[in-house]
Write an enzyme that holds these catalytic residues in place. Structure first.
Site, PDB file in Angstrom:
ATOM      1  N   GLU A  81       0.675  -1.259  -0.129  1.00  0.00           N
ATOM      2  CA  GLU A  81       0.036  -0.047   0.090  1.00  0.00           C
ATOM      3  C   GLU A  81       0.838   1.377   0.071  1.00  0.00           C
ATOM      4  OE1 GLU A  81      -4.205  -0.708   1.911  1.00  0.00           O
ATOM      5  OE2 GLU A  81      -2.652  -1.138   3.503  1.00  0.00           O
ATOM      6  N   HIS A 100      -0.141   4.960   8.078  1.00  0.00           N
ATOM      7  CA  HIS A 100      -1.291   4.330   7.987  1.00  0.00           C
ATOM      8  C   HIS A 100      -1.134   3.018   8.672  1.00  0.00           C
ATOM      9  CE1 HIS A 100      -4.319   1.671   5.985  1.00  0.00           C
ATOM     10  NE2 HIS A 100      -3.307   0.879   6.022  1.00  0.00           N
ATOM     11  N   HIS A 102      -4.104   0.125  11.369  1.00  0.00           N
ATOM     12  CA  HIS A 102      -5.292  -0.507  11.609  1.00  0.00           C
ATOM     13  C   HIS A 102      -5.634  -0.629  12.938  1.00  0.00           C
ATOM     14  CE1 HIS A 102      -2.440  -2.263   8.196  1.00  0.00           C
ATOM     15  NE2 HIS A 102      -3.730  -2.170   7.719  1.00  0.00           N
ATOM     16  N   HIS A 180     -10.830  -1.222   7.483  1.00  0.00           N
ATOM     17  CA  HIS A 180      -9.566  -1.354   7.207  1.00  0.00           C
ATOM     18  C   HIS A 180      -8.592  -0.708   8.226  1.00  0.00           C
ATOM     19  CE1 HIS A 180      -6.210  -1.105   3.916  1.00  0.00           C
ATOM     20  NE2 HIS A 180      -5.563  -1.464   5.133  1.00  0.00           N
TER      21      HIS A 180
END
Length: 271
Positions: A81, A100, A102, A180
């Site tokens: 990603e 980023h 989760h 996500h």
């Protein structure tokens, strides 16, 4: 060989990865990127490795902002990603760091109708409205429906969410990602780390407050009493204060990971 300034930057970068893992913002997945201060057209990011285990230059690569491809041939695999990072850095020249992860506390708000809101004065950067990126709206017929941002098209769609609810020149600091996780942005590593940590803390506090409120059967329950979120004025004033004080918790967070044997930072001159 990295320059002294780049080495210092990447030492801070490694500390941030360790801090974010230590505080439960990142687990074995997730990633952080930082724009190259000597060349705004490239950025540094860990290879395909657990954040807590990144320890030195061999674990970090340099990639082009334009297409997320490595600057040097033979660079080890980057996170799938990486387009989250390249497209966000491409769209916002004033942003230098992209995170980023989760964290479950935030994922819960990505799959419900309950909006994530600034509930504590340590998280005014959430603003009045937190966008929620629903990748399923952007799928083409042959796309893999696994919620991963696998290409530039999906990365650009996510990046656009940061200013989707704001006027010209303004953007959200954090975007939820349906089923996500989340992506957070800032101009520097320390501020991005702060946002990741306190976004999770805020979500935890808000969720607990919602549970308490729904369970409450006292006199205020029927009188319409509810949860006190930050007002627009409180959001603005709190962030003016908090953004000046980030080095205070940062020093503590660095110390926490430096004394923990799990985390190794080969670039830290004081290790």
């Amino acid at each position: 060989m990295a320059s002294t300034n780049i080495t210092q930057l990447l030492a801070t970068y490694i500390h941030a990865l360790h801090i974010l893992h230590h505080h439960g913002v990142l687990d074995g997945y997730g990633h952080l990127s930082v724009r190259n201060p000597d060349n705004a057209a490239t950025f540094f990011m860990m290879h395909q490795r657990a954040p807590a285990l990144v320890s030195g230059l061999d674990d970090i690569g340099e990639y082009r902002v334009s297409d997320a491809e490595p600057v040097s041939p033979g660079t080890p695999a980057a996170p799938l990603e990486r387009y989250i990072h390249s497209e966000t850095l491409e769209r916002y020249p004033d942003i230098n760091v992209v995170l980023h992860g989760h964290a479950g506390e935030l994922v819960s708000y990505s799959i419900s109708d309950v909006p994530l809101r600034a509930a504590i004065h340590m998280a005014p950067f959430l603003g009045e409205e937190v966008p929620n990126f629903d990748i399923t709206k952007y799928y083409l017929p042959n796309d893999t429906h696994d919620f991963l941002v696998r290409d530039q098209r999906l990365g650009a769609a996510l990046a656009a969410e940061f200013d989707s609810h704001w006027g010209p020149g303004n953007k959200s600091s954090l975007v939820l990602m349906r089923s996500h996780g989340f992506t957070a942005i800032a101009a520097d590593i320390e501020t991005t780390t702060y946002k990741g940590i306190y976004a999770v803390v805020n979500a935890r506090v808000q969720s607990e407050a919602i549970k308490i409120q729904h369970a409450y059967s006292g006199p205020r329950a029927e009188g319409g009493g509810g949860i006190a979120y930050l007002t627009p004025r409180q959001i603005r004033d709190s962030w003016q204060t908090e953004k000046q004080l980030i080095q205070r918790p940062w020093a503590l967070w660095v110390r926490e990971v430096k004394v923990n044997p799990l985390y190794v930072n080969e670039l830290d001159p004081d290790r």
